[in-house]
Motif scaffolding. Structure first.
Motif, PDB file in Angstrom:
ATOM      1  N   HIS A   1     162.646 -58.308  58.691  1.00 23.09           N
ATOM      2  CA  HIS A   1     162.716 -59.580  57.973  1.00 23.09           C
ATOM      3  C   HIS A   1     161.836 -59.534  56.735  1.00 23.09           C
ATOM      4  CE1 HIS A   1     161.359 -63.748  57.133  1.00 23.09           C
ATOM      5  NE2 HIS A   1     162.562 -64.104  57.555  1.00 23.09           N
ATOM      6  N   VAL A   2     162.356 -60.074  55.635  1.00 23.18           N
ATOM      7  CA  VAL A   2     161.575 -60.219  54.413  1.00 23.18           C
ATOM      8  C   VAL A   2     161.483 -61.698  54.079  1.00 23.18           C
ATOM      9  CG1 VAL A   2     161.404 -59.688  51.954  1.00 23.18           C
ATOM     10  CG2 VAL A   2     162.279 -57.961  53.539  1.00 23.18           C
ATOM     11  N   ASP A   3     160.268 -62.193  53.977  1.00 23.94           N
ATOM     12  CA  ASP A   3     160.040 -63.552  53.484  1.00 23.94           C
ATOM     13  C   ASP A   3     160.098 -63.467  51.959  1.00 23.94           C
ATOM     14  OD1 ASP A   3     158.802 -65.876  52.430  1.00 23.94           O
ATOM     15  OD2 ASP A   3     157.732 -66.213  54.304  1.00 23.94           O
ATOM     16  N   PHE A   4     161.133 -63.993  51.357  1.00 19.14           N
ATOM     17  CA  PHE A   4     161.316 -63.801  49.926  1.00 19.14           C
ATOM     18  C   PHE A   4     160.337 -64.615  49.088  1.00 19.14           C
ATOM     19  CE2 PHE A   4     165.546 -62.485  51.540  1.00 19.14           C
ATOM     20  CZ  PHE A   4     165.510 -61.178  51.071  1.00 19.14           C
ATOM     21  N   ALA A   5     159.588 -65.515  49.718  1.00 15.45           N
ATOM     22  CA  ALA A   5     158.538 -66.237  48.993  1.00 15.45           C
ATOM     23  C   ALA A   5     157.250 -65.430  48.944  1.00 15.45           C
ATOM     24  CB  ALA A   5     158.287 -67.596  49.650  1.00 15.45           C
ATOM     25  N   THR A   6     156.907 -64.782  50.061  1.00 18.04           N
ATOM     26  CA  THR A   6     155.649 -64.023  50.141  1.00 18.04           C
ATOM     27  C   THR A   6     155.868 -62.522  50.139  1.00 18.04           C
ATOM     28  OG1 THR A   6     155.669 -63.932  52.562  1.00 18.04           O
ATOM     29  CG2 THR A   6     154.693 -65.902  51.547  1.00 18.04           C
ATOM     30  N   LEU A   7     157.109 -62.088  50.419  1.00 14.08           N
ATOM     31  CA  LEU A   7     157.512 -60.679  50.518  1.00 14.08           C
ATOM     32  C   LEU A   7     156.930 -59.986  51.745  1.00 14.08           C
ATOM     33  CD1 LEU A   7     157.327 -59.795  46.743  1.00 14.08           C
ATOM     34  CD2 LEU A   7     159.385 -60.237  48.099  1.00 14.08           C
ATOM     35  N   LYS A   8     156.422 -60.758  52.670  1.00 16.75           N
ATOM     36  CA  LYS A   8     155.907 -60.189  53.918  1.00 16.75           C
ATOM     37  C   LYS A   8     157.048 -59.611  54.735  1.00 16.75           C
ATOM     38  CE  LYS A   8     153.350 -61.276  58.145  1.00 16.75           C
ATOM     39  NZ  LYS A   8     152.656 -62.330  58.942  1.00 16.75           N
ATOM     40  N   ARG A   9     156.826 -58.429  55.298  1.00 12.26           N
ATOM     41  CA  ARG A   9     157.776 -57.764  56.178  1.00 12.26           C
ATOM     42  C   ARG A   9     157.418 -58.051  57.639  1.00 12.26           C
ATOM     43  NH1 ARG A   9     158.824 -56.614  50.890  1.00 12.26           N
ATOM     44  NH2 ARG A   9     159.558 -54.498  50.484  1.00 12.26           N
ATOM     45  N   THR A  10     158.445 -58.380  58.442  1.00 15.56           N
ATOM     46  CA  THR A  10     158.258 -58.585  59.878  1.00 15.56           C
ATOM     47  C   THR A  10     159.381 -57.872  60.619  1.00 15.56           C
ATOM     48  OG1 THR A  10     157.292 -60.780  59.505  1.00 15.56           O
ATOM     49  CG2 THR A  10     158.029 -60.262  61.739  1.00 15.56           C
ATOM     50  N   PRO A  11     159.071 -56.831  61.390  1.00 22.33           N
ATOM     51  CA  PRO A  11     160.129 -56.159  62.154  1.00 22.33           C
ATOM     52  C   PRO A  11     160.810 -57.126  63.118  1.00 22.33           C
ATOM     53  CG  PRO A  11     158.161 -54.811  62.074  1.00 22.33           C
ATOM     54  CD  PRO A  11     157.772 -56.152  61.530  1.00 22.33           C
ATOM     55  N   LYS A  12     162.129 -56.982  63.211  1.00 18.76           N
ATOM     56  CA  LYS A  12     162.906 -57.799  64.130  1.00 18.76           C
ATOM     57  C   LYS A  12     163.064 -57.062  65.459  1.00 18.76           C
ATOM     58  CE  LYS A  12     165.549 -59.537  60.160  1.00 18.76           C
ATOM     59  NZ  LYS A  12     166.887 -59.773  59.562  1.00 18.76           N
ATOM     60  N   GLU A  13     163.586 -57.774  66.457  1.00 12.07           N
ATOM     61  CA  GLU A  13     163.809 -57.118  67.742  1.00 12.07           C
ATOM     62  C   GLU A  13     164.813 -55.968  67.613  1.00 12.07           C
ATOM     63  OE1 GLU A  13     162.431 -57.059  70.505  1.00 12.07           O
ATOM     64  OE2 GLU A  13     161.155 -58.823  70.555  1.00 12.07           O
ATOM     65  N   SER A  14     165.750 -56.060  66.672  1.00 20.83           N
ATOM     66  CA  SER A  14     166.695 -54.966  66.472  1.00 20.83           C
ATOM     67  C   SER A  14     165.979 -53.706  66.003  1.00 20.83           C
ATOM     68  CB  SER A  14     167.779 -55.375  65.466  1.00 20.83           C
ATOM     69  OG  SER A  14     167.206 -55.827  64.249  1.00 20.83           O
ATOM     70  N   TYR A  15     164.956 -53.869  65.186  1.00 19.30           N
ATOM     71  CA  TYR A  15     164.131 -52.721  64.766  1.00 19.30           C
ATOM     72  C   TYR A  15     163.437 -52.117  65.981  1.00 19.30           C
ATOM     73  CZ  TYR A  15     159.959 -50.412  62.757  1.00 19.30           C
ATOM     74  OH  TYR A  15     158.947 -49.529  62.459  1.00 19.30           O
ATOM     75  N   ARG A  16     162.874 -52.960  66.814  1.00 18.95           N
ATOM     76  CA  ARG A  16     162.157 -52.465  68.000  1.00 18.95           C
ATOM     77  C   ARG A  16     163.114 -51.777  68.967  1.00 18.95           C
ATOM     78  NH1 ARG A  16     157.047 -55.004  67.918  1.00 18.95           N
ATOM     79  NH2 ARG A  16     156.958 -56.697  66.380  1.00 18.95           N
ATOM     80  N   PHE A  17     164.315 -52.331  69.102  1.00 22.85           N
ATOM     81  CA  PHE A  17     165.309 -51.703  69.952  1.00 22.85           C
ATOM     82  C   PHE A  17     165.654 -50.308  69.446  1.00 22.85           C
ATOM     83  CE2 PHE A  17     169.982 -50.960  70.116  1.00 22.85           C
ATOM     84  CZ  PHE A  17     170.051 -50.524  71.429  1.00 22.85           C
ATOM     85  N   LEU A  18     165.951 -50.197  68.152  1.00 23.37           N
ATOM     86  CA  LEU A  18     166.286 -48.901  67.582  1.00 23.37           C
ATOM     87  C   LEU A  18     165.126 -47.918  67.697  1.00 23.37           C
ATOM     88  CD1 LEU A  18     168.413 -49.499  64.357  1.00 23.37           C
ATOM     89  CD2 LEU A  18     168.943 -47.938  66.229  1.00 23.37           C
ATOM     90  N   ALA A  19     163.921 -48.404  67.509  1.00 19.89           N
ATOM     91  CA  ALA A  19     162.760 -47.520  67.621  1.00 19.89           C
ATOM     92  C   ALA A  19     162.670 -46.905  69.007  1.00 19.89           C
ATOM     93  CB  ALA A  19     161.476 -48.292  67.303  1.00 19.89           C
ATOM     94  N   GLU A  20     163.002 -47.677  70.010  1.00 23.87           N
ATOM     95  CA  GLU A  20     162.977 -47.150  71.381  1.00 23.87           C
ATOM     96  C   GLU A  20     164.109 -46.142  71.592  1.00 23.87           C
ATOM     97  OE1 GLU A  20     160.801 -47.556  73.902  1.00 23.87           O
ATOM     98  OE2 GLU A  20     159.552 -48.610  72.436  1.00 23.87           O
ATOM     99  N   VAL A  21     165.273 -46.451  71.056  1.00 26.71           N
ATOM    100  CA  VAL A  21     166.412 -45.546  71.202  1.00 26.71           C
ATOM    101  C   VAL A  21     166.129 -44.209  70.532  1.00 26.71           C
ATOM    102  CG1 VAL A  21     168.815 -45.181  70.511  1.00 26.71           C
ATOM    103  CG2 VAL A  21     168.107 -47.392  71.427  1.00 26.71           C
ATOM    104  N   MET A  22     165.495 -44.251  69.356  1.00 29.94           N
ATOM    105  CA  MET A  22     165.314 -43.043  68.546  1.00 29.94           C
ATOM    106  C   MET A  22     164.029 -42.283  68.881  1.00 29.94           C
ATOM    107  SD  MET A  22     166.572 -44.408  64.787  1.00 29.94           S
ATOM    108  CE  MET A  22     165.200 -45.539  64.656  1.00 29.94           C
ATOM    109  N   LYS A  23     163.216 -42.838  69.723  1.00 27.69           N
ATOM    110  CA  LYS A  23     161.926 -42.202  70.027  1.00 27.69           C
ATOM    111  C   LYS A  23     162.137 -40.807  70.590  1.00 27.69           C
ATOM    112  CE  LYS A  23     157.463 -43.593  71.856  1.00 27.69           C
ATOM    113  NZ  LYS A  23     156.741 -44.682  72.578  1.00 27.69           N
ATOM    114  N   PRO A  24     161.476 -39.824  70.030  1.00 28.89           N
ATOM    115  CA  PRO A  24     161.693 -38.438  70.490  1.00 28.89           C
ATOM    116  C   PRO A  24     161.298 -38.236  71.938  1.00 28.89           C
ATOM    117  CG  PRO A  24     160.509 -38.480  68.383  1.00 28.89           C
ATOM    118  CD  PRO A  24     160.500 -39.888  68.919  1.00 28.89           C
ATOM    119  N   GLY A  25     161.889 -37.215  72.531  1.00 26.00           N
ATOM    120  CA  GLY A  25     161.477 -36.829  73.869  1.00 26.00           C
ATOM    121  C   GLY A  25     162.352 -37.395  74.965  1.00 26.00           C
TER     122      GLY A  25
END
Length: 465
Positions: free
Chosen positions: A441-465
């Protein structure tokens, strides 16, 4: 705009638990060398449109015209990736992405489209590439994602066949600076979409309309693509060269014969007017006579070049009807089958269509090494809460399409990787900032980035090992 659905069908989603093992059980394994990546485009995220020697693109000019952008915004700042790229690269690394497909901005590198190269423009991509490599992320570059220098539009743009040489010169200048570290290069992103929406329908830059306009833009993109691949292969033989098409199975919305005929025409305009010239050296029969006056000398031999990979952007099937008033060869978008779930863009959620696209490449185009280069979904995300954005529908969409990737691999399709669209919420072309495709997520007023649950899901799927 559809309202955000709150249900999660058991076949489409999974509980978002932090446990890595749970995420791995939820999706099938893909080959160990399968490439996991994320994609963006320069105009949609960079901002800094007046910095570093960059000149106007056709999209800068288009966005300034009243009524062109749905929410009245522009990409002058967008996600400010130009200044915040180290943070964005950190997100890629933390999410276990192996690759990142970005695009380079022609008006940042060659501001007038031809002539002097702008060192400051290349400096930015130099820094980005070095940062990616330092963090263990493989850079994949796309040379054109719709942001033609406005100076070239004033010389005819994609209607001028000289653009094939202009594009090859820009490609060689960019590769000359970055090709020692960037090995994977795509020429164009979605030439059919650019030709249709930008040059026939007119709701994308440069806002041109009419079928003859489409034919010129399509043919000259095909020609530029082949010309640039040949030039780059001669310049640096160790590069991995390809291009990126938006591919959709096309189905008639009804069983009427006229809708079946419209589907065939639409399929040619969207899919095979790209595929057939590249892989077969011909235009499909539906439009061969219409392209014939544009073909000069050895054009088709220049277009039919070997590619090391094909990027595939897949979002859903196209359902069409006969439409005598449509500029798009009397074909238009029609109703989807009853019960079809859709995204906030109104696009159908049909993961099986990805398998159908891959089968077609296998059966009709000699099964080229392919990468899903864009796949993702727009939903009406809630704002961040406690440092996270809850987007279960997007995560479910991604999961379903990863399952489809596995099915395609099992059927012998040469599918080698999956890049999610998009890393960041961005400027979504004529929709402006109101549509969100990002897994961050990008807050277009502050430009702060916040990972979404979809990011966390993909991170788990792609985690090596």
């Amino acid at each position: 705009m559809i309202r955000r659905r709150t249900f999660l069908a058991a076949s489409a989603a999974l509980p978002f638990l932090a446990a890595r093992a749970r995420a791995q059980m939820a999706v099938p394994k893909l080959p160990a060398d399968f490439v996991w990546g994320a994609s963006t485009s320069c105009f949609q995220i960079e901002g800094a449109v007046r910095e570093g020697g960059r000149a106007d693109s056709i999209w800068d000019v288009f966005a300034r015209e009243p009524g062109r952008i749905a929410d009245g915004t522009n990409a002058d700042v967008a996600a400010d990736h130009y200044h915040r790229y180290p943070e964005d690269v950190d997100l890629l690394a933390a999410g276990h992405f192996r690759a990142y497909r970005f695009s380079t901005a022609w008006p940042r590198i060659v501001p007038e489209g031809t002539g002097p190269v702008n060192p400051a423009g290349l400096d930015f991509y130099d820094r980005l590439v070095d940062q990616l490599l330092e963090k263990g992320v493989q850079p994949w570059a796309c040379l054109y994602h719709w942001d033609l220098p406005q100076a070239l539009q004033q010389r005819g743009g994609w209607h001028n066949r000289d653009i094939a040489g202009w594009f090859a010169d820009y490609a060689q200048a960019t590769v000359g600076r970055l090709g020692d570290r960037v090995k994977h290069w795509a020429m164009l992103n979605e030439p059919s979409v650019h030709a249709i929406f930008g040059h026939a329908v007119g709701n994308h830059a440069p806002g041109l309309t009419g079928w003859p306009s489409y034919l010129k833009a399509q043919h000259h993109q095909n020609l530029a693509q082949g010309t640039a691949i040949a030039a780059l292969r001669a310049q640096k033989p160790d590069l991995v060269l390809g291009t990126v098409f938006s591919l959709q199975p096309v189905l008639p919305s009804t069983d009427k014969p006229e809708d079946a005929a419209a589907a065939q025409r639409f399929d040619a305009a969207w899919n095979t007017n790209n595929l057939d010239p590249l892989f077969k050296g011909i235009y499909p029969a539906a439009y061969a006579d219409q392209f014939a006056p544009l073909i000069k000398g050895d054009d088709m031999a220049r277009i039919k070049v070997a590619v090391d990979f094909l990027g595939v952007n897949y979002y859903g099937r196209a359902h069409v009807v006969n439409d005598p008033d449509s500029v798009l060869a009397q074909a238009g978008w029609g109703p989807q089958p009853p019960g079809t779930r859709t995204t906030a863009m109104g696009w159908p959620i049909e993961p099986q269509g990805l398998v159908e696209v891959m089968r077609r490449l296998r059966d009709e185009y000699a099964n080229p090494p392919a990468f899903i280069m864009e796949n993702g979904a727009c939903f009406d995300d809630p704002p961040p809460r406690n440092g996270v954005v809850d987007d279960p529908e997007r995560a479910a969409f991604i999961r379903q399409h990863i399952i489809a990737c596995r099915a395609a691999v099992d059927e012998g399709c040469a599918l080698r990787g999956y890049f999610v669209w998009s890393l960041l919420d961005n400027f979504e072309w004529a929709e402006g900032l109101r549509r969100r495709f990002g897994i961050v997520h990008v807050d277009f007023a502050t430009l702060k980035r916040t990972p979404k649950e979809s990011y966390r899901f993909l991170a788990e799927v792609m985690k090596p090992g």
